[in-house]
Design a protein around this motif. Structure first.
Motif, PDB file in Angstrom:
ATOM      1  N   PRO A 138     -46.073  -6.191  31.524  1.00 49.80           N
ATOM      2  CA  PRO A 138     -47.072  -5.647  32.530  1.00 49.80           C
ATOM      3  C   PRO A 138     -46.243  -5.025  33.601  1.00 49.80           C
ATOM      4  N   ALA A 155     -44.623  -2.153  33.560  1.00 55.44           N
ATOM      5  CA  ALA A 155     -43.692  -1.394  33.095  1.00 55.44           C
ATOM      6  C   ALA A 155     -43.879   0.146  33.453  1.00 55.44           C
ATOM      7  N   SER A 188     -50.100   2.511  32.655  1.00 57.88           N
ATOM      8  CA  SER A 188     -51.005   3.238  33.558  1.00 57.88           C
ATOM      9  C   SER A 188     -50.521   4.500  34.094  1.00 57.88           C
ATOM     10  N   ASN A 199     -38.436   3.404  31.214  1.00 56.15           N
ATOM     11  CA  ASN A 199     -39.086   4.061  32.510  1.00 56.15           C
ATOM     12  C   ASN A 199     -38.443   3.324  33.792  1.00 56.15           C
ATOM     13  N   LEU A 219     -35.118   4.581  39.635  1.00 51.34           N
ATOM     14  CA  LEU A 219     -34.352   3.545  40.256  1.00 51.34           C
ATOM     15  C   LEU A 219     -33.178   2.897  39.706  1.00 51.34           C
TER      16      LEU A 219
HETATM   17  P1  GDP Z   1     -48.642  -1.027  33.813  1.00 49.20           P
HETATM   18  O1  GDP Z   1     -48.950  -2.495  34.402  1.00 49.20           O
HETATM   19  O2  GDP Z   1     -47.722  -1.027  32.872  1.00 49.20           O
HETATM   20  O3  GDP Z   1     -49.695  -0.202  33.588  1.00 49.20           O
HETATM   21  O4  GDP Z   1     -48.032  -0.457  35.012  1.00 49.20           O
HETATM   22  P2  GDP Z   1     -48.412   0.408  36.200  1.00 49.20           P
HETATM   23  O5  GDP Z   1     -48.577   2.047  35.613  1.00 49.20           O
HETATM   24  O6  GDP Z   1     -49.724   0.048  37.067  1.00 49.20           O
HETATM   25  O7  GDP Z   1     -47.143   0.636  37.264  1.00 49.20           O
HETATM   26  C1  GDP Z   1     -46.643  -0.548  37.631  1.00 49.20           C
HETATM   27  C2  GDP Z   1     -45.967  -0.147  39.078  1.00 49.20           C
HETATM   28  O8  GDP Z   1     -44.724   0.538  38.869  1.00 49.20           O
HETATM   29  C3  GDP Z   1     -46.694   0.664  40.226  1.00 49.20           C
HETATM   30  O9  GDP Z   1     -46.478   0.308  41.322  1.00 49.20           O
HETATM   31  C4  GDP Z   1     -46.109   2.037  39.535  1.00 49.20           C
HETATM   32  O10 GDP Z   1     -46.215   3.068  40.745  1.00 49.20           O
HETATM   33  C5  GDP Z   1     -44.575   1.549  39.473  1.00 49.20           C
HETATM   34  N1  GDP Z   1     -43.907   2.722  38.560  1.00 49.20           N
HETATM   35  C6  GDP Z   1     -44.482   3.253  37.452  1.00 49.20           C
HETATM   36  N2  GDP Z   1     -43.534   4.259  36.817  1.00 49.20           N
HETATM   37  C7  GDP Z   1     -42.608   4.379  37.841  1.00 49.20           C
HETATM   38  C8  GDP Z   1     -41.564   5.252  37.773  1.00 49.20           C
HETATM   39  O11 GDP Z   1     -41.030   5.787  36.910  1.00 49.20           O
HETATM   40  N3  GDP Z   1     -40.722   4.820  38.939  1.00 49.20           N
HETATM   41  C9  GDP Z   1     -41.016   3.871  39.734  1.00 49.20           C
HETATM   42  N4  GDP Z   1     -40.148   4.001  40.969  1.00 49.20           N
HETATM   43  N5  GDP Z   1     -42.063   3.248  39.824  1.00 49.20           N
HETATM   44  C10 GDP Z   1     -42.905   3.476  38.944  1.00 49.20           C
END
Ligand code: GDP
Length: 462
Positions: free
Chosen positions: A230, A232, A235, A337, A341
């Motif tokens: 979660p 990561a 989405s 990913n 950061l």
């Molecule tokens: P999922 O649970 O794997 O689907 O993760 P999400 O796509 O919902 O992302 C979780 C959080 O990580 C969100 O606040 C995104 O904006 C952030 N996020 C995703 N990719 C990156 C990235 O490449 N860099 C940064 N700084 N934040 C990211």
């Protein structure tokens, strides 16, 4: 199925709904006569083939139904090999269905699905493998599936099969000749050469069978699972790939509830992305089991994109996660990913012997669209490991695979017979079997049932 070859058949050849033009197609010995009875502007019985005529369609009450263009093809120079007339009408469903009703009242019969193409096959305009490829051509939705279908329509695969058959027929003839001599102990067919030939043919068959896996993913799309823990960024990645806000992104872990599937064409290849973010559990071990279950559930998945949040995952943790998932290296891509950061990230720290390396690990930032294009390249090259694969014949049809497998089994039996020294009649029998299976691909041998099962999968009007 009613398949009277003598009937003149009719169908609307364009898709349902309104359009600029809608086409009614008639084929059969009475096509010109039936067309002329409705097309009052010119006697189509007297015009040459490959000619085009403007005029009106009128019903029995001589009311004008539409202004149309009639294209006339004369046997055998038409798609079906019969007389064919195509009326290009205005694309109104009402006009098209009225025009078709008119043709039906004038003596035509409604075509069954695929019946035009079946007639083309029966009249020798194309072989069975080519006819099947017509359905693939109509269904093709990207450059690669189109070029595979086009090659097959143009006879590429058929020629390859025909060449294999011909070599085998030559040998079969010699063996059959030996049988004619009965008691006399003669050997016209050189056994060493026969053995070489069998090995060669089997190699070709094996190559064709191997191409099916690629053919299948190219035809139906490569399912690509986006997995990972979660937050990561799964989405976010899906959105970046699709360049739109399709999946729901949030910082609260576990917000993506449903499995989301999206199609993307990369370099003419179709990928079907499945976001597994919704399938998960909270506790660590169970978490990975949850993902594993998700992967198993979507076990047809050809590729897995495993997303890692590098700000919270050290290499040893990734290794443990991948090991728990029991991933297969050739269908895995690891995305490191959030590199924005962690700009000094060293990707090679995440290389693990036999599992990950420069070909399947990519640092990226889904949020900032960094390396999204590089990911697309990596996806493409993971499927097409060698570009020359696309120039060779690729088998895309399960019926062909089945026939090739059976032919291969018969050839293996011939080889075994040669080894154990069985008599010529057994060898001849197995060769004939192999020939039969190869012939069934192109339709040199075909049964009514086989034809029905192939052509009913077409749309009406084709
Ligand atoms: P999922 O649970 O794997 O689907 O993760 P999400 O796509 O919902 O992302 C979780 C959080 O990580 C969100 O606040 C995104 O904006 C952030 N996020 C995703 N990719 C990156 C990235 O490449 N860099 C940064 N700084 N934040 C990211």
């Amino acid at each position: 199925m009613q398949r009277n070859q003598q009937d003149t058949i009719v169908a609307i050849a364009t898709p349902p709904g309104q359009g600029a033009i809608g086409i009614i197609r008639l084929s059969g010995s009475k096509a010109l006569e039936i067309a002329s009875s409705c097309f009052t502007s010119k006697n189509l019985l007297q015009v040459p083939g490959y000619s085009v005529h403007f005029g009106v369609l009128k019903n029995e009450q001589l009311e004008i139904l539409d202004e149309v263009v009639a294209t006339v093809f004369r046997a055998p120079h038409s798609y079906t090999g019969e007389d064919v007339v195509e009326f290009s009408c205005h694309g109104s469903p009402y006009i098209l269905s009225s025009a078709m009703q008119l043709m039906l009242r004038s003596g035509a019969r409604m075509a069954e699905p695929g019946e035009f193409t079946m007639r083309a096959f029966l009249n020798g305009k194309m072989d069975l493998a080519q006819a099947e490829a017509v359905a693939d051509l109509i269904a093709s939705e990207n450059k690669i599936s189109h070029s595979m279908a086009m090659k097959q329509v143009r006879g590429g695969f058929s020629n390859e099969i025909a060449a294999l058959r011909q070599e085998l027929i030559d040998f079969a003839a010699l063996i059959e000749l030996e049988l004619d001599f009965g008691e006399e102990d003669v050997e016209f067919a050189d056994r060493t050469k026969l053995r070489d030939l069998l090995h060669r043919i089997r190699l070709t068959i094996h190559r064709l069978l191997e191409s099916f896996e690629l053919g299948n993913v190219l035809k139906h799309g490569v399912s690509t699972i986006i997995a990972g823990r979660p937050n990561a960024g799964k989405s976010t990645l899906l959105n970046a790939l699709l360049n739109e806000e399709r999946a729901i992104v949030s910082d609260i872990a576990g917000t993506t509830r449903d499995t989301i599937s999206e199609i993307l064409h990369i370099k003419g290849m179709k990928f079907r992305f499945v976001d597994t973010a919704g399938i998960r559990d909270t506790a660590d071990v169970i978490e990975s089991l949850g993902v594993k279950r998700a992967l198993e559930e979507i076990s047809r998945g050809a590729l897995v994109l495993y997303m890692v949040d590098v700000t919270v995952t050290i290499p040893a943790q990734l290794k443990a996660q991948l090991t728990a998932l029991d991933m297969d290296a050739d269908r895995l891509i690891v995305l490191l990913n959030k590199m924005d950061l962690h700009p000094y990230l060293n990707a090679s720290d995440y290389y693990f012997e036999g599992l990950t390396g420069p070909d399947n690990v990519l640092p990226m930032s889904a949020k900032n669209h960094m390396n999204v294009e590089a990911l697309k390249d990596m996806l493409y090259h993971t499927v097409v490991k060698d570009a020359s694969m696309l120039d060779q014949t690729i088998v895309t049809n399960t019926r062909h695979v089945d026939a090739l497998k059976r032919a291969d089994e018969s050839l293996a039996a011939v080889l075994q017979g040669l080894d154990t020294g069985v008599t010529g009649d057994f060898i001849a029998f197995d060769i004939r079997q192999a020939l039969y299976h190869l012939a069934s691909i192109t339709g040199n041998i075909s049964s009514e049932d086989l034809l029905d099962s192939i052509f009913t999968r077409f749309c009406i009007g084709k």
